[in-house]
Design an enzyme around this catalytic site. Sequence first.
Site, PDB file in Angstrom:
ATOM      1  CE  LYS A  67      35.455  38.450  34.848  1.00  0.00           C
ATOM      2  NZ  LYS A  67      36.838  38.329  35.372  1.00  0.00           N
ATOM      3  CB  THR A  68      35.263  44.914  31.450  1.00  0.00           C
ATOM      4  OG1 THR A  68      34.645  44.507  32.672  1.00  0.00           O
ATOM      5  CG2 THR A  68      34.620  46.209  30.974  1.00  0.00           C
ATOM      6  CG  ASP A 112      31.329  43.504  35.725  1.00  0.00           C
ATOM      7  OD1 ASP A 112      31.621  42.293  35.676  1.00  0.00           O
ATOM      8  OD2 ASP A 112      32.092  44.375  36.177  1.00  0.00           O
ATOM      9  CB  THR A 161      34.761  36.903  39.954  1.00  0.00           C
ATOM     10  OG1 THR A 161      33.809  37.360  40.927  1.00  0.00           O
ATOM     11  CG2 THR A 161      35.334  38.113  39.214  1.00  0.00           C
ATOM     12  NE  ARG A 220      40.959  45.134  36.656  1.00  0.00           N
ATOM     13  CZ  ARG A 220      39.809  44.576  37.010  1.00  0.00           C
ATOM     14  NH1 ARG A 220      39.633  44.173  38.259  1.00  0.00           N
ATOM     15  NH2 ARG A 220      38.851  44.400  36.117  1.00  0.00           N
TER      16      ARG A 220
END
Length: 344
Positions: A67-68, A112, A161, A220
């Site tokens: 997402k980032t 975020d 999330t 990740r």
Amino acid sequence: MVDKSMTDSEATSEERKIELILRPRTLSEFVGQKRLKENIAVFIEAARQRDEQLDHVLLYGPPGLGKTTLSHIIAKELGVNINVSSGPVFQKPAELIAILTKLERKDVLFIDEIHRLNVIVEEHLYPAMEDFKCELIVDKGPHARYYSLSIEPFTIVGATTRAGMITPPMRSRFGIVARLDYYSTQDLLAIAKRSAHVMNVEIDDEGAEEIARRSRGTPRITNRLLRRIRDFSQVNGSGRIDKNIVDYGLNRLMIDKIGLNEMDRNILEVIAGKFSGGPVGINSIAVAVSEEVDTIEDIYEPFLIQKGFLQRTARGRIITETGLKHIGFKSSGSDGNQSDIFND
């Protein structure tokens, strides 16, 4: 040669630098999420052709899916600046307004954990998102003064999330809402090989595939495991990553063949052994495994549920037959009653 004089803070800083280097910079470099990526490309091109700001974007899904990274790519593809912040940072409306008034035309503001915005701050964000105006009240009582400040058209990219915790008024103001799903093994394989190339590490197909298979569908984790296997290969191997060194390293890290780690297994074993397979409340599980409820719900549960090892019901969590088999437990009852579980 290893520099033994490196401090912990320097090592951590080096890890962060590597993470930034491994992030893709363009949509063409971004692996996976094919349909989402294609749609975002259309929306960006349309905004550029109209010379307008992109509609506000909400990205949601489990942690570690990009997402980032995607927010930075959106800004780069638009050719604008990106300002990065997070929901808990904004405690007062004035803090939000200070950032909004500094944005240039069509800039991106990435927030975020947007579900954690303060309620009052969120209400001040509504007119900014819709009308590009900031409303500010200075002082109280008879001396109160009201100001309405115009700001440049901009794009908010929110990431969360927990999409269910975003209020309906906030969610309705996002023109683009997109969910990021877990990645396939083939996508993670491509990510592992690309990251190894960026880090100048030699890796064969079998080694990359083994890392991908144990990465829980999350880029990740793929990159984190790759960095750790690189360490094992450098110190205990030849410096080249193959399946043997991957098996050795991941066994040392207590990550099994499908990606479950020690805490995953601990959660399943606690439900099976201490709570007779469930149903059991999440708070009881958290106490039993000495972990925070939010961490279990955000980090561990989604993957266990996706793999079919765990069920969430109105009465609590239940371990499935598949989950029991994976951790070596059996159910002696054929009626699905979890109370007859015993250790194999």
